[in-house]
Design a protein around this motif. Structure first.
Motif, PDB file in Angstrom:
ATOM      1  N   SER A   1       0.845  -1.190   0.000  1.00  0.00           N
ATOM      2  CA  SER A   1       0.000   0.000   0.000  1.00  0.00           C
ATOM      3  C   SER A   1       0.880   1.240   0.000  1.00  0.00           C
ATOM      4  CB  SER A   1      -0.906   0.008   1.239  1.00  0.00           C
ATOM      5  OG  SER A   1      -0.131   0.218   2.411  1.00  0.00           O
ATOM      6  N   GLY A   2       0.273   2.382  -0.288  1.00  0.00           N
ATOM      7  CA  GLY A   2       1.039   3.620  -0.252  1.00  0.00           C
ATOM      8  C   GLY A   2       1.624   3.888   1.122  1.00  0.00           C
ATOM      9  N   LEU A   3       0.879   3.559   2.173  1.00  0.00           N
ATOM     10  CA  LEU A   3       1.391   3.742   3.526  1.00  0.00           C
ATOM     11  C   LEU A   3       2.603   2.848   3.783  1.00  0.00           C
ATOM     12  CD1 LEU A   3      -1.946   3.972   5.577  1.00  0.00           C
ATOM     13  CD2 LEU A   3      -0.332   5.829   5.073  1.00  0.00           C
ATOM     14  N   GLU A   4       2.571   1.625   3.255  1.00  0.00           N
ATOM     15  CA  GLU A   4       3.712   0.722   3.425  1.00  0.00           C
ATOM     16  C   GLU A   4       4.923   1.208   2.630  1.00  0.00           C
ATOM     17  OE1 GLU A   4       1.943  -3.695   4.251  1.00  0.00           O
ATOM     18  OE2 GLU A   4       1.545  -2.820   2.273  1.00  0.00           O
ATOM     19  N   VAL A   5       4.674   1.789   1.460  1.00  0.00           N
ATOM     20  CA  VAL A   5       5.782   2.346   0.681  1.00  0.00           C
ATOM     21  C   VAL A   5       6.445   3.478   1.460  1.00  0.00           C
ATOM     22  CG1 VAL A   5       6.409   3.576  -1.424  1.00  0.00           C
ATOM     23  CG2 VAL A   5       4.799   1.676  -1.538  1.00  0.00           C
TER      24      VAL A   5
ATOM     25  N   LEU B   1       3.203   9.987  -4.241  1.00  0.00           N
ATOM     26  CA  LEU B   1       2.743   8.765  -3.591  1.00  0.00           C
ATOM     27  C   LEU B   1       1.330   8.948  -3.060  1.00  0.00           C
ATOM     28  CD1 LEU B   1       3.640   5.913  -2.566  1.00  0.00           C
ATOM     29  CD2 LEU B   1       4.271   7.045  -0.430  1.00  0.00           C
ATOM     30  N   ASP B   2       0.463   7.985  -3.379  1.00  0.00           N
ATOM     31  CA  ASP B   2      -0.917   7.992  -2.903  1.00  0.00           C
ATOM     32  C   ASP B   2      -1.020   7.016  -1.735  1.00  0.00           C
ATOM     33  OD1 ASP B   2      -3.613   7.830  -2.448  1.00  0.00           O
ATOM     34  OD2 ASP B   2      -4.174   7.586  -4.556  1.00  0.00           O
ATOM     35  N   PRO B   3      -1.356   7.481  -0.524  1.00  0.00           N
ATOM     36  CA  PRO B   3      -1.364   6.598   0.647  1.00  0.00           C
ATOM     37  C   PRO B   3      -2.317   5.409   0.523  1.00  0.00           C
ATOM     38  CG  PRO B   3      -1.479   8.900   1.313  1.00  0.00           C
ATOM     39  CD  PRO B   3      -1.674   8.873  -0.179  1.00  0.00           C
ATOM     40  N   ILE B   4      -3.399   5.546  -0.248  1.00  0.00           N
ATOM     41  CA  ILE B   4      -4.378   4.456  -0.328  1.00  0.00           C
ATOM     42  C   ILE B   4      -4.262   3.651  -1.618  1.00  0.00           C
ATOM     43  CG2 ILE B   4      -5.996   5.666   1.170  1.00  0.00           C
ATOM     44  CD1 ILE B   4      -7.611   6.414  -1.340  1.00  0.00           C
ATOM     45  N   ALA B   5      -3.287   3.963  -2.434  1.00  0.00           N
ATOM     46  CA  ALA B   5      -3.076   3.201  -3.667  1.00  0.00           C
ATOM     47  C   ALA B   5      -2.274   1.945  -3.368  1.00  0.00           C
ATOM     48  CB  ALA B   5      -2.372   4.070  -4.704  1.00  0.00           C
ATOM     49  N   THR B   6      -2.207   1.052  -4.365  1.00  0.00           N
ATOM     50  CA  THR B   6      -1.423  -0.180  -4.262  1.00  0.00           C
ATOM     51  C   THR B   6      -0.315  -0.137  -5.295  1.00  0.00           C
ATOM     52  OG1 THR B   6      -3.329  -1.452  -3.503  1.00  0.00           O
ATOM     53  CG2 THR B   6      -1.484  -2.692  -4.407  1.00  0.00           C
ATOM     54  N   TYR B   7       0.884  -0.502  -4.848  1.00  0.00           N
ATOM     55  CA  TYR B   7       2.053  -0.468  -5.723  1.00  0.00           C
ATOM     56  C   TYR B   7       2.743  -1.829  -5.695  1.00  0.00           C
ATOM     57  CZ  TYR B   7       1.426   4.586  -5.295  1.00  0.00           C
ATOM     58  OH  TYR B   7       0.905   5.853  -5.310  1.00  0.00           O
ATOM     59  N   GLU B   8       3.268  -2.227  -6.861  1.00  0.00           N
ATOM     60  CA  GLU B   8       3.994  -3.490  -6.935  1.00  0.00           C
ATOM     61  C   GLU B   8       5.498  -3.203  -6.896  1.00  0.00           C
ATOM     62  OE1 GLU B   8       3.378  -7.712  -9.120  1.00  0.00           O
ATOM     63  OE2 GLU B   8       3.487  -5.968 -10.447  1.00  0.00           O
ATOM     64  N   LEU B   9       6.190  -3.921  -6.016  1.00  0.00           N
ATOM     65  CA  LEU B   9       7.613  -3.723  -5.798  1.00  0.00           C
ATOM     66  C   LEU B   9       8.398  -4.940  -6.256  1.00  0.00           C
ATOM     67  CD1 LEU B   9      10.184  -2.445  -4.348  1.00  0.00           C
ATOM     68  CD2 LEU B   9       9.404  -3.660  -2.294  1.00  0.00           C
ATOM     69  N   ALA B  10       9.552  -4.702  -6.868  1.00  0.00           N
ATOM     70  CA  ALA B  10      10.539  -5.754  -7.137  1.00  0.00           C
ATOM     71  C   ALA B  10      11.727  -5.504  -6.227  1.00  0.00           C
ATOM     72  CB  ALA B  10      10.969  -5.734  -8.605  1.00  0.00           C
ATOM     73  N   THR B  11      12.100  -6.507  -5.461  1.00  0.00           N
ATOM     74  CA  THR B  11      13.221  -6.360  -4.536  1.00  0.00           C
ATOM     75  C   THR B  11      13.990  -7.663  -4.459  1.00  0.00           C
ATOM     76  OG1 THR B  11      13.841  -5.589  -2.320  1.00  0.00           O
ATOM     77  CG2 THR B  11      11.930  -7.038  -2.471  1.00  0.00           C
ATOM     78  N   SER B  12      15.059  -7.693  -3.703  1.00  0.00           N
ATOM     79  CA  SER B  12      15.829  -8.927  -3.580  1.00  0.00           C
ATOM     80  C   SER B  12      15.177  -9.848  -2.567  1.00  0.00           C
ATOM     81  CB  SER B  12      17.261  -8.613  -3.136  1.00  0.00           C
ATOM     82  OG  SER B  12      17.309  -8.283  -1.769  1.00  0.00           O
ATOM     83  N   SER B  13      15.345 -11.149  -2.773  1.00  0.00           N
ATOM     84  CA  SER B  13      14.786 -12.124  -1.835  1.00  0.00           C
ATOM     85  C   SER B  13      15.374 -11.934  -0.442  1.00  0.00           C
ATOM     86  CB  SER B  13      15.058 -13.548  -2.333  1.00  0.00           C
ATOM     87  OG  SER B  13      16.454 -13.769  -2.539  1.00  0.00           O
TER      88      SER B  13
END
Length: 720
Positions: free
Chosen positions: A465-469, A553-565
């Protein structure tokens, strides 16, 4: 036989009249010399490698700044160690750990070669640190059990019972300290493993079976235990510089600390006062705090008063670039040491001298170590084609940024994850410290890709979520603030301002992320004049490279992240990612994503369609740019310097002259170790390096701005 029986009788307390009691050995008197040879953080650099030198390494004697030097290698280190050991009557070689992980040899042999190399060098003792656990505690135990013929130390780890099913044998191998008798001088050596990286010293699902112990309590316990029987106490640590200083200041009785973990050189060594952290105003005396086992209260402390004294603290660099030599003149003569000398401390340091020996191309190789490593070199040739070319980097690529924010190599890596076919998320983030080496200018090989990404981490995707970002970037800001305001993450598809001086909402920590943007605005808004052209004119809202405004950044939007395992599993403290339940491990390694992203690029000098200009002679390439030549196999003149002949080319293409020259030199290295000049010349004739290099440069991708190899201030650091 009679002497042996008499000794047994004395030991058992059975000596009667007539037994010959042996007098205890006489204690040394006068001034005594001791040499400590120190290595640390070798990180699997057992074979020499090329390095573009920065100002720090140049100043320490590796070569001229910005030049490319061939450095490192266990055989070269062993030559220096052997030479310096021969120059001293009392010498110890002590290694500070992290000999694992950092080059392909670890990926294929799991630490076997590193332990054997240290044994071939004649190391007197080593400690285990965080990266020794990268293949798990069980692997470490097996490697030490099978290959270590020397003491391996770690006093601050409580280990699981090796008798338990599936447990590591470490509990039966590691020891807290060891004592050396050097011509009558008894030196106690205590090892202290790393604690700050305990949450990330293994790759899941391996378990550690390690419980960390309090540094001060452990250090003081072993000092008190050893002091009555030894003359000098040396601590070999992997606590980092801050941890070393804190340990010294909160203990009393240590003489020397040889540290590691931060990959730094202390030239000259620091002098840190022990017993200096706490001061009793009423008593006007310093003291240390220890657990009071006699008190029933939880965490009760007792004071031990002591007099501060200087402790030498040395760090000797990393990546097999240096060998440190610390010479000590010791004495236990109170008249030489001045007032306040405590006889319990045995010999004290009267004077010291520190020398740092660069491991350069001019250092000969120890044939014993070279012979021990030869099977591994041959095995790597069979297991992986490490010499395979991936691309060509005219100016290399730095993993660090002068501003402390995003770096050219960091952006290249993050972009490769972000845009990888089948991944293609909203944004990507990886840890800065996971990128372990710069790209050296010149041909880029598979081996260099292993050096950049030694860890076998894959790319994980997840929904935030935007808050998690925002929470994610705030955590990056806090980590960056605690590390000199140097960004601890590299990103793509996003922008942020990292304010290292700002405090969190609860005031508990420094470091806050502001002006976070994810993705370009839709519909697109151009910003040829910078942030002022974007709605609101907010800082960082314009991507100056693409000249497009970014979406806040939108706090209530959803974003997809690519990161390392590694980060997805909570490595380096990224709990906001660890607790996410939408994770998907793509099984695509970060290293492979970077290799594929580079290979997908165009060769140096290619046009917008990725095609090189055709030519018949070098003069035809003048319009492409400076430094381009016409490459064609029928016209090239072979030699130490490649040239284009007079004959016109039928299918020539304009390539970067440096690319052709550097790749040809790389090809010649195949023949460099030929036994005679005639054999070498025949080898080079068969390879035709100039001709082959010209053809390769027609296809080798250019690691330049078009590939994302630049810094664009997407992570803006403020508040330093």
């Amino acid at each position: 036989m009679a002497r042996a029986l008499a000794a047994c009788a004395v030991a058992l307390g059975l000596c009667a009249a007539g037994c010959e009691e042996e007098a205890p050995p006489a204690r040394l008197v006068g001034q005594v010399h001791l040499t400590l040879l120190h290595t640390s953080d070798i990180h699997s650099r057992l074979f020499p490698y090329n390095l573009q030198l920065g100002q720090v390494d140049a100043g320490l004697g590796l070569g001229a700044a910005a030049s490319i030097a061939n450095v490192g290698g266990a055989a070269r280190m062993s030559h220096l160690l052997g030479r310096e050991r021969a120059r001293s009557s009392r010498a110890l070689h002590l290694d500070g750990g992290d000999c694992f992980q950092g080059a392909p040899i670890f990926n294929f042999y799991s630490g076997e070669a590193e332990i054997r190399a240290l044994g071939a060098m004649g190391v007197d003792a080593m400690i285990v640190a965080n990266h020794e656990f990268d293949r798990g505690a069980l692997n470490l135990g097996i490697q030490l059990q099978q290959n270590a013929g020397f003491p391996v130390l770690a006093a601050n780890y409580q280990l699981e019972d090796p008798a338990q099913p599936g447990a590591s044998p470490l509990g039966a191998i590691l020891q807290p300290f060891t004592v050396f008798d050097l011509e009558g001088l008894k030196v106690g050596v205590v090892g202290m493993g790393n604690l700050s990286s305990l949450t990330s010293i293994f790759e899941a699902p391996n378990r550690l079976g390690v419980t960390p112990l309090n540094t001060t309590e452990v250090a003081q316990f072993y000092v008190d235990l050893l002091r009555p029987t030894v003359d000098v106490i040396v601590f070999v640590t992997h606590l980092g510089l801050d941890g070393d200083e804190r340990m010294i200041e909160t203990t009393t009785g240590i003489d020397v600390v040889l540290g590691g973990h931060n990959h730094i050189v202390l030239q000259p060594p620091k002098r840190v006062r022990d017993c200096s952290r706490y001061y009793d105003e009423e008593e006007q005396r310093h003291y240390i705090l220890l657990n009071d086992e006699r008190s029933p209260g939880e965490g009760a402390k007792r004071r031990r008063y002591c007099a501060p004294r200087d402790v030498l603290l040395a760090h000797s660099g990393a990546f097999a670039k240096f060998v440190g030599r610390l010479d000590l003149v010791l004495s236990r003569d109170a008249s030489e040491l001045g007032g306040g000398y405590d006889p319990l401390n045995g010999f004290e340091v009267l004077s010291d001298r520190y020398e740092l020996f660069p491991v350069t191309e001019g250092v000969p190789a120890d044939p014993i170590v070279a012979s021990a490593l030869e099977p591994y070199a041959q095995g790597l040739d069979a297991l992986a084609n490490l010499d395979l070319l991936v691309g060509y980097a005219p100016g290399g690529s730095r993993r660090a940024s002068a501003s402390g924010g995003d770096s050219p190599l960091g952006n290249l890596v993050a972009g490769a994850m972000w845009l990888r076919l089948g991944i293609q998320t909203d944004f990507a983030l990886t840890n800065t410290t996971g990128i372990r080496a710069d790209l050296v200018p010149g041909p880029v090989t598979v081996e260099q890709m292993f050096n950049v990404f030694p860890f076998d981490n894959s790319i994980s995707k997840m929904q935030l979520s935007g808050l998690e970002v925002q929470e994610l970037f705030d955590f990056v800001a806090r980590r960056s603030s605690g590390r000199g305001c140097v960004s601890q993450a590299q990103i793509a598809g996003a922008r942020a301002v990292i304010d290292c001086a700002a405090r969190s909402a609860d005031g508990a920590a420094s470091g806050v992320a502001t002006h976070v943007y994810i993705g370009a605005r839709q519909p697109a808004i151009a910003c040829p004049n910078g942030d002022a052209d974007c709605p609101g004119g907010e800082v960082g809202s314009c991507d100056v490279e693409a000249r497009r405004c970014w979406q806040p950044l939108d706090p209530i939007a959803t974003y997809e992240l690519a990161t390392s395992s590694y980060l997805a599993q909570g490595g380096s403290g990224f709990r906001v990612l660890q607790r996410n339940t939408t994770q998907l491990d793509t099984q695509v390694q970060q290293r492979d994503a970077l290799i594929d992203a580079i290979r997908a690029g165009s060769p140096c000098g290619a046009g917008e369609r990725g095609e090189l200009a055709s030519c018949r002679r070098d003069a035809d390439c003048a319009g492409v740019g400076e430094g381009f030549v016409c490459a064609c196999p029928e016209s090239v003149v072979e030699g130490r310097a490649c040239k284009t002949g007079e004959a016109p080319c039928s299918r020539g293409a304009c390539v970067l002259a440096r690319c052709r020259d550097d790749v040809a030199a790389y090809q010649r290295d195949v023949c460099a170790e030929a036994p005679t000049d005639w054999v070498r010349e025949q080898c080079e004739s068969a390879l035709a390096p100039c001709s082959a290099a010209g053809e390769q440069c027609k296809y080798l991708a250019c690691v330049d701005r078009r590939l994302g190899n630049f810094s664009d201030n997407r992570l803006r650091m403020v508040g330093q």
